[in-house]
Design an enzyme around this catalytic site. Sequence first.
Site, mmCIF file in Angstrom:
data_model
loop_
_atom_site.group_PDB
_atom_site.id
_atom_site.type_symbol
_atom_site.label_atom_id
_atom_site.label_comp_id
_atom_site.label_asym_id
_atom_site.label_seq_id
_atom_site.Cartn_x
_atom_site.Cartn_y
_atom_site.Cartn_z
ATOM 1 N N HIS A 137 -72.717 53.606 50.790
ATOM 2 C CA HIS A 137 -72.275 53.473 52.187
ATOM 3 C C HIS A 137 -73.280 54.192 53.093
ATOM 4 O O HIS A 137 -73.613 53.719 54.180
ATOM 5 C CB HIS A 137 -70.905 54.136 52.393
ATOM 6 C CG HIS A 137 -69.737 53.345 51.876
ATOM 7 N ND1 HIS A 137 -69.514 52.039 52.216
ATOM 8 C CD2 HIS A 137 -68.709 53.694 51.060
ATOM 9 C CE1 HIS A 137 -68.390 51.609 51.626
ATOM 10 N NE2 HIS A 137 -67.889 52.605 50.922
ATOM 11 N N HIS B 286 -71.389 55.787 44.977
ATOM 12 C CA HIS B 286 -70.632 54.908 45.871
ATOM 13 C C HIS B 286 -70.788 55.343 47.336
ATOM 14 O O HIS B 286 -71.200 54.554 48.191
ATOM 15 C CB HIS B 286 -69.153 54.932 45.457
ATOM 16 C CG HIS B 286 -68.256 54.066 46.293
ATOM 17 N ND1 HIS B 286 -67.790 52.851 45.855
ATOM 18 C CD2 HIS B 286 -67.752 54.234 47.548
ATOM 19 C CE1 HIS B 286 -67.031 52.310 46.809
ATOM 20 N NE2 HIS B 286 -66.995 53.129 47.849
ATOM 21 N N GLU B 287 -70.489 56.600 47.596
ATOM 22 C CA GLU B 287 -70.557 57.077 48.980
ATOM 23 C C GLU B 287 -71.993 57.050 49.503
ATOM 24 O O GLU B 287 -72.237 56.791 50.675
ATOM 25 C CB GLU B 287 -69.959 58.480 49.117
ATOM 26 C CG GLU B 287 -68.469 58.562 48.788
ATOM 27 C CD GLU B 287 -67.617 57.517 49.484
ATOM 28 O OE1 GLU B 287 -67.973 57.080 50.592
ATOM 29 O OE2 GLU B 287 -66.592 57.107 48.903
HETATM 30 ZN ZN ZN Z 1 -66.153 52.627 49.674
#
Ligand code: ZN
Length: 676
Positions: free
Chosen positions: A471, A467-468
């Site tokens: 980003h 997830h990170e």
């Molecule tokens: Zn997020």
Amino acid sequence: MSLTSNPLLQDFNEAPFNTIKDEHFKPAFIEAIQINRNEIDAITNNTEAPTFQNTIAALDYSGQQLDRISSVFFNLNSAETSEAIQKIAQEVSPLLTAFSNDVTLNETLFERIKSIYAQKDDLDLSVEEKTLLEKKYKSFARNGANLPEDKKSRLREIDTALAKLKLSFGENILAETNSYELHLTNEEDLAGVPASAKEAFAAEAASRDKEGWVVTLDYPSYIPFMKYADNRELRKELSLAFGSKAFKGNEYDNQKNVIEIVNLRHERAQLLGYETHAHFVLEERMAQTPAKVKDFLNELLEKAKPAAEREFAQLENFAKTQDGIDALQKWDGSYYSEKLKKELFNLDDEQLKPYFKLENVINGVFEVATRLFGLQFEQVTDVDVYHKDVKTYRVTDVDGKYISLFYADFHPRKGKRGGAWMTSFKGQKIENGVNERPHISNVCNFTPSTPSKPSLLTFNEVTTLFHEFGHGLHGMLANTTYPSLSGTSVYWDFVELPSQVLENWCYEKEALELFATHYETGEVIPMELVQKIKDAATFQEGMQTLRQLSFGLLDMSWHGQDPSNITDVKAFEKEAFGNTALYPDTPETCMSTAFAHIFQGGYSSGYYSYKWAEVLDADAFEYFKEQGIFNKDVATKFKDHVLSKGGTEDPMTLYKRFRGQEPKPEALLKRAGLID
Ligand SMILES: [Zn+2]
């Protein structure tokens, strides 16, 4: 100390952690604010007529030194703080707020922006320039710059009142949380509770000089009791205490605060020319209008409800067979769900962890980025870091061209706040023909290694890392001209698309084979285990969805209409929940009086965005699945139309360019097992 020897005021590329000392920050902030002030004065003092270049672009390129210093400082305050850093934060935060207010209230500056905005259709601007102009204009207009003096001053009054109300809303919840304790002295009352939770309850009691055990309304205490305690009466007591926070008619009651907040927000929106607060908020969101959000929530509701009702019936049945429970209540939900889940899946973290050694997972996520976007990651040791645990990587593209610097800071320590996040030490932009590449960082709190064992991640930590990193890719692959439109500077119901979409690779055989190998035997994770992870991930998804939708609908009810006739908070809420309720209502509880997300935090008219982002990521990943999860064409489209574009264009336009159509909820419903 002289400013010329301050490393933060030199021209630096990589953040100079080795030479920065705490005492450098404050003078650097003061100097950089002054530099930015001078830059803005130069714009407003310009005797030439306002143009896009001499005003809008100049404003966006201003304040770069201040930005660099701020990101170094505030990233440190999150990842490696100290009392000294916290003290500096308290000293510089008011300076930064005052400066940013000065800019927003600068009438000469706004007059220039306004005159350019008035000619926007005749100015032959690029799409990105139009977006930037719109953004700059709106940042003033939405704060009242266009209003006559009397209305401006009313707006300030409203803002001050709202700030106070939000504060008191939060303080009341805190007071109510802290004033309650469930004090138990009979060990039988804790039957079913795991040893670790029991220990924590005993420690809580000891800290209050009490015998036995104390359960509180803080999540780490409340959740395990509701999940595991066999005693139904005590679960009921705790659940009602939790649900009636700030709803007891005492001095900490939030009902009046809720009514005042929604009315002031409505008045503010109307002053600025919007129909409701939701109209005001959604103007700068991908969803755009309250009608669109309501349709979105209701469509999902209609489709998720049958599954939710099936799951609820299954849970009722299970509780009846287990303990002869006739009418399932709110305080039975997590307790029987936990037992049912165990019976159905019997899956725990310890079975999975040996397949997720941290180094393997990092190499895995890098490999996924290589296969999708041609990125290469090379660890480098000649870059300053703020802690010895931080690793740095030089990221290049398929032709060896430099793309970004990537910092990875993965383990907990004193001085780092909890959670996981992506941030940057330097943004991307193109100025004077030079494409300045970004410095991106991922900060997490993963289980560290021990002398006998490497760092082995839970599956939840694995998806967090992906997830990170998603980003992170949004930041690393940024390729825009103006700094304020770059990377993750997008509408907030769009910002979770790159992060959430990347999580999908964690469930795919083809991707897991690349990295999910047993740290001792080298065996690839068995596919039955992967299937179990997938099944467990969608357990009670219908009920969960209904719950999220009910919060989204409640939020839209409070903010999407004229609230002046609302007098009864509980009755209004009950109406708004309407046909999302599965459990019988309890008259002594109220959600709104403790709904901090929308009344204290920044989520008003925004709660829907959790589901919105899921629809986007499932729909986007469906495209990958159709063409192959490592399909280069789809990946390139995702990079060219989404990851590299930041906030330069309307996100729906960007998405459609990638996907060929608007997002549809079917992929999410399918992934969640809600439809076939
Ligand atoms: Zn997020």
